[in-house]
Design an enzyme around this catalytic site. Structure first.
Site, short mmCIF file in Angstrom:
data_model
loop_
_atom_site.label_atom_id
_atom_site.label_comp_id
_atom_site.label_asym_id
_atom_site.label_seq_id
_atom_site.Cartn_x
_atom_site.Cartn_y
_atom_site.Cartn_z
N LYS A 55 -8.64 -0.59 0.89
CA LYS A 55 -9.71 -1.01 1.79
C LYS A 55 -10.51 -2.07 1.05
CE LYS A 55 -9.45 0.38 5.78
NZ LYS A 55 -8.61 -0.71 6.23
N GLU A 77 0.82 -1.22 0.00
CA GLU A 77 0.00 0.00 0.00
C GLU A 77 0.84 1.26 0.00
OE1 GLU A 77 -3.75 2.07 2.39
OE2 GLU A 77 -2.85 0.22 3.16
#
Length: 350
Positions: free
Chosen positions: A167, A151
């Site tokens: 997410k 990420e």
């Protein structure tokens, strides 16, 4: 003791010149490795020798990890499930829309004197390749981190800044629920607002929303948020507006941080912080969100331990058992690599 070094993006950095906790140093000169703890501690290390180098090849026997059965969790299954229910109560009360609930896994190192995070990096590069993988080894400063992060927290090129919040997690794309998409959109709004505080008015855009991205053993929903920094803003201002990263806190961020503080018994440290590099001479940098991250804690009571964090984003639609299972999914492959087993570990209940 192993010598100071850092490894990111096909580069290896040696010849440590300076270490500071002042983010303004990242606007000066030189190439810096950066580790920002979730709780706010910042270590910036400037290296004099930075050169291309491939990921290290594993050397049999060089890394001796913890025994698979020795991992313990700061929140066991019952405590984690109870924590998810408590977050849902906060959501029902209108205090928060979403909050990330995490736990820190720890295991004693069998041979602390020989434990080298760069040797662990070699195993991770082969067993769990990641776009923001890296190492920061500063033993004298208490920083020994190996990350396999998927990420992007912040990428900067001149005045352009970008974030890539994750997410939504499943074993396959078919596992992703409407809840995962809703959670991603919520966090994108938060990241847009964070960047909007330090970017030129109207410059913040979302070039990609809820793209499905495959990673070893799982898939994620990933979005991209981009903006143009205001003229008077540097790294210090960027950190001030965006840290800790929105995807590992919740929305609204201040309320989520209060809930995290009340429910999590162990500090997250570099887990969920920011880990990466800044080239002050070129005005570039790339920091990962410190997930899928190991660190050595040599000051732990009882002797040096290896730590690893895992967590999940909790919304009103969360099922507590499913969220526990997500934290296990995120951890199992990486713990197996660190413990030298061939099969993903099943269960970290203790």
């Amino acid at each position: 003791m192993s010598s100071p070094m850092a490894r990111f993006g096909g580069l290896i950095a040696t010849d440590l010149r300076d270490v500071t906790s002042d983010p303004a140093a990242l606007e000066s000169t030189g190439w810096w490795a950066v580790v920002a703890d979730f709780e706010g501690g910042l270590t910036c290390a400037r290296f004099g020798d930075v050169r291309p180098a491939p990921a290290p090849a594993p050397v049999p026997g060089r890394w001796r990890g913890p025994a698979p059965e020795d991992w313990t969790s700061s929140l066991d299954r019952d405590a984690y499930v109870a924590g998810v229910r408590r977050v849902r109560e906060h959501i029902a009360a209108g205090e928060v829309y979403q909050a990330n609930l995490c736990r820190v896994l720890s295991a004693p190192l069998p041979d602390p004197d020989a434990a080298d995070v760069d040797a662990l990096t070699a195993l991770l590069a082969r067993g769990n390749p990641a776009p923001y993988a890296g190492t920061v080894r500063l033993p004298a400063h208490g920083v020994e981190v190996a990350t396999a992060s998927p990420e992007l927290y912040l990428r900067r090129s001149g005045r352009t800044v970008e974030s890539g919040p994750i997410k939504g997690t499943g074993r396959t794309a078919e596992d992703l629920l409407e809840k995962d998409h809703a959670e991603n959109v919520m966090i994108v709004d938060l990241v847009r607002n964070d960047l909007g505080r330090v970017c030129a008015t109207g410059s913040v855009t979302v070039p990609a929303l809820c793209a499905v991205e495959p990673h070893p053993g799982l898939v994620h929903l990933v979005s991209t948020v981009r903006g143009q920094l205001a003229d008077d803003v540097g790294w210090a201002g960027l950190f001030g507006a965006t840290f800790p990263p929105g995807s590992v806190t919740g929305a609204p961020k201040a309320s989520a941080l209060d809930i995290i503080g009340s429910l999590e018994p162990a500090p997250r440290g570099p887990y969920c912080g920011g880990i990466g590099w800044v080239d002050a001479d070129r005005g570039t940098g790339e920091l990962a969100v410190g997930i899928r991250t190991f660190w050595i804690d040599r000051a732990a009571p009882g002797g040096p331990v290896l730590r690893f964090g895992t967590g999940a984003g909790i919304t009103w639609g969360s099922d507590p058992e499913r969220e526990w299972a997500e934290t296990e999914l995120k951890a199992s492959r990486l713990l197996a690599i660190a413990s030298g087993t061939r099969r993903p570990l099943e269960g970290t209940n203790r």
